[in-house]
Write a protein that holds these residues in place. Structure first.
Motif, PDB file in Angstrom:
ATOM      1  N   ASP A  61      37.028  50.679  30.149  1.00  0.00           N
ATOM      2  CA  ASP A  61      36.103  50.242  31.187  1.00  0.00           C
ATOM      3  C   ASP A  61      36.881  49.784  32.414  1.00  0.00           C
ATOM      4  O   ASP A  61      37.957  49.212  32.328  1.00  0.00           O
ATOM      5  CB  ASP A  61      35.238  49.097  30.656  1.00  0.00           C
ATOM      6  N   SER A  62      36.308  50.016  33.590  1.00  0.00           N
ATOM      7  CA  SER A  62      37.015  49.693  34.819  1.00  0.00           C
ATOM      8  C   SER A  62      37.003  48.191  35.110  1.00  0.00           C
ATOM      9  O   SER A  62      37.878  47.688  35.789  1.00  0.00           O
ATOM     10  CB  SER A  62      36.395  50.454  35.996  1.00  0.00           C
ATOM     11  N   LYS A  63      35.993  47.478  34.610  1.00  0.00           N
ATOM     12  CA  LYS A  63      35.891  46.052  34.895  1.00  0.00           C
ATOM     13  C   LYS A  63      35.543  45.318  33.603  1.00  0.00           C
ATOM     14  O   LYS A  63      34.551  45.637  32.947  1.00  0.00           O
ATOM     15  CB  LYS A  63      34.828  45.781  35.962  1.00  0.00           C
ATOM     16  N   THR A 110      40.852  41.692  31.672  1.00  0.00           N
ATOM     17  CA  THR A 110      41.485  42.758  30.905  1.00  0.00           C
ATOM     18  C   THR A 110      41.101  44.140  31.406  1.00  0.00           C
ATOM     19  O   THR A 110      41.475  45.143  30.789  1.00  0.00           O
ATOM     20  CB  THR A 110      41.109  42.634  29.422  1.00  0.00           C
ATOM     21  N   GLY A 111      40.352  44.204  32.494  1.00  0.00           N
ATOM     22  CA  GLY A 111      39.951  45.492  33.040  1.00  0.00           C
ATOM     23  C   GLY A 111      41.002  46.050  33.990  1.00  0.00           C
ATOM     24  O   GLY A 111      42.110  45.519  34.129  1.00  0.00           O
ATOM     25  N   GLN A 112      40.619  47.121  34.687  1.00  0.00           N
ATOM     26  CA  GLN A 112      41.511  47.785  35.616  1.00  0.00           C
ATOM     27  C   GLN A 112      41.124  47.552  37.074  1.00  0.00           C
ATOM     28  O   GLN A 112      41.744  48.114  37.975  1.00  0.00           O
ATOM     29  CB  GLN A 112      41.521  49.301  35.333  1.00  0.00           C
ATOM     30  N   THR A 113      40.088  46.738  37.289  1.00  0.00           N
ATOM     31  CA  THR A 113      39.562  46.514  38.632  1.00  0.00           C
ATOM     32  C   THR A 113      39.522  45.023  38.930  1.00  0.00           C
ATOM     33  O   THR A 113      39.154  44.228  38.060  1.00  0.00           O
ATOM     34  CB  THR A 113      38.144  47.105  38.763  1.00  0.00           C
ATOM     35  N   ASN A 167      44.840  41.442  34.758  1.00  0.00           N
ATOM     36  CA  ASN A 167      45.830  40.633  34.027  1.00  0.00           C
ATOM     37  C   ASN A 167      45.914  39.188  34.503  1.00  0.00           C
ATOM     38  O   ASN A 167      46.694  38.411  33.937  1.00  0.00           O
ATOM     39  CB  ASN A 167      47.228  41.261  34.080  1.00  0.00           C
ATOM     40  N   ASP A 168      45.139  38.786  35.508  1.00  0.00           N
ATOM     41  CA  ASP A 168      45.067  37.367  35.866  1.00  0.00           C
ATOM     42  C   ASP A 168      44.379  36.597  34.742  1.00  0.00           C
ATOM     43  O   ASP A 168      43.451  37.105  34.101  1.00  0.00           O
ATOM     44  CB  ASP A 168      44.287  37.175  37.161  1.00  0.00           C
ATOM     45  N   ALA A 190      28.951  41.081  38.782  1.00  0.00           N
ATOM     46  CA  ALA A 190      28.618  42.472  39.089  1.00  0.00           C
ATOM     47  C   ALA A 190      29.496  43.420  38.293  1.00  0.00           C
ATOM     48  O   ALA A 190      30.724  43.311  38.308  1.00  0.00           O
ATOM     49  CB  ALA A 190      28.789  42.729  40.589  1.00  0.00           C
ATOM     50  N   GLY A 191      28.857  44.347  37.570  1.00  0.00           N
ATOM     51  CA  GLY A 191      29.587  45.341  36.797  1.00  0.00           C
ATOM     52  C   GLY A 191      29.993  44.906  35.411  1.00  0.00           C
ATOM     53  O   GLY A 191      30.615  45.686  34.682  1.00  0.00           O
ATOM     54  N   ILE A 192      29.672  43.667  35.003  1.00  0.00           N
ATOM     55  CA  ILE A 192      30.023  43.161  33.676  1.00  0.00           C
ATOM     56  C   ILE A 192      28.765  42.647  33.005  1.00  0.00           C
ATOM     57  O   ILE A 192      28.081  41.765  33.541  1.00  0.00           O
ATOM     58  CB  ILE A 192      31.077  42.035  33.761  1.00  0.00           C
TER      59      ILE A 192
END
Length: 329
Positions: A61-63, A110-113, A167-168, A190-192
């Protein structure tokens, strides 16, 4: 000794194959040799190694925002029968807490966005049940200047909206006088759909980690810099081993001492890399799958034979045998 015998057999086979056959020295042959050396020995393994950490990210998942409970300890546990500690008391702001508990929660992107501040429509709330929260504090964060704003009431820790890049993370500890548990972490982002508890994913492989000391004495924080799965490690090891065998088989075909030394260095380097990488799949087969050491050894020798055949075929392709010239009758 076994590896030496195997390489001796390969050299003898290659020498018999080349016996009596003159070597071509055309520009096309040199170009093919250069291309094969760069692609098989350097470029392709390097690209495969660098691209492997990002392969799995294409299917995630992106987010995503997740949390983990990393510690929950009883800080008031005192041996009443020990004369040295039986009179000790644990207090917070002048109030005794005989059943003090310290719990630490980490929230990670843990996402990519990146999750931007404007993406978070509400505060991020850590909902607990059990004993009321006496105190809460951010004990660590990444990056260091993240500076989250945190407050609490009896059964909730409140985090104000903030920017969280991939990764923050935020590490928050809170104190209670008795048992408590984290029921959930809620926020409208938003998006989660929801902030889920981080599960221990079954992964076999090896990882390069960045380790830094924590704020507390003796504690450390770890972050994965790069991780490679068993399948990627096995594929990379096969490529490295095939490349090493190819260079070993073609050393005697070079006329220049510089090229001989270069191929020898590449062959030894790739061979040592392959042996190191193969420890991951072999350990997996032995410990996780349950194969015996003898079965693992048979698999290793079978893969060695397959790589040797492939290397010999590639060598034959770029160093084709030449037919001797027939004398005119």
């Amino acid at each position: 000794m076994k590896a030496f015998c195997l390489y001796t057999c390969l050299f003898q086979t290659a020498n018999r194959y080349d016996a009596g056959k003159p070597s071509a020295n055309t520009s096309i042959r040199k170009m093919k040799n250069l291309i094969s050396t760069l692609s098989l020995g350097i470029i392709f393994p390097t690209i495969l190694f660098l691209a492997s950490p990002y392969w799995s990210s294409l299917f995630t998942d992106s987010k995503k925002l997740e949390y983990r409970i990393v510690r929950s300890i009883n800080i008031s546990q005192i041996d009443k029968e020990d004369p040295l500690t039986s009179e000790l008391k644990v207090e917070y702001k002048g109030k005794e807490i005989p059943n003090g508990m310290s719990t630490t929660v980490i929230i990670v992107n843990t996402g990519q966005t990146p999750i931007k501040r404007e993406d978070i429509d509400t505060t991020i709330n850590i909902i607990t049940s059990g004993s009321p929260i006496l105190a809460s504090q951010v004990i660590n964060s990444y990056p260091d200047d993240l500076a989250p704003e945190v407050s609490h009431n009896e059964n909730k820790i409140i985090i104000q909206p903030l920017l969280l890049n991939p990764n923050d993370f935020i590490a928050i500890s809170f104190l209670t006088d008795g048992k408590t548990q984290v029921d959930r972490i809620s926020a409208r982002i938003a998006g989660i759909d929801s902030i889920v508890k981080m599960q221990d994913r079954a992964k076999e492989g090896f990882a390069i980690k960045y380790i830094e000391p924590g704020d507390r004495e003796g504690s450390t924080l770890e972050r994965n810099v790069i991780s490679i799965s068993v399948s990627i490690a096995g594929a990379t090891g096969l490529v490295f081993l095939t490349s090493a065998l190819y260079f070993f088989l073609t050393i005697l075909r070079e006329n220049s001492i510089t090229k001989v030394v270069l191929r020898l260095i590449l062959a030894v380097t790739l061979e040592l890399s392959a042996l190191s990488i193969f420890t991951v799949p072999t350990t997996y087969l032995n410990q996780s799958v349950g194969l015996t050491p003898m079965a693992v050894m048979l698999i290793k020798y079978s893969l060695f034979a397959i790589c040797a055949v492939i290397a010999f075929k590639i060598r034959k392709l770029y160093y084709p045998p030449q037919q001797p010239a027939h004398s005119a009758m």
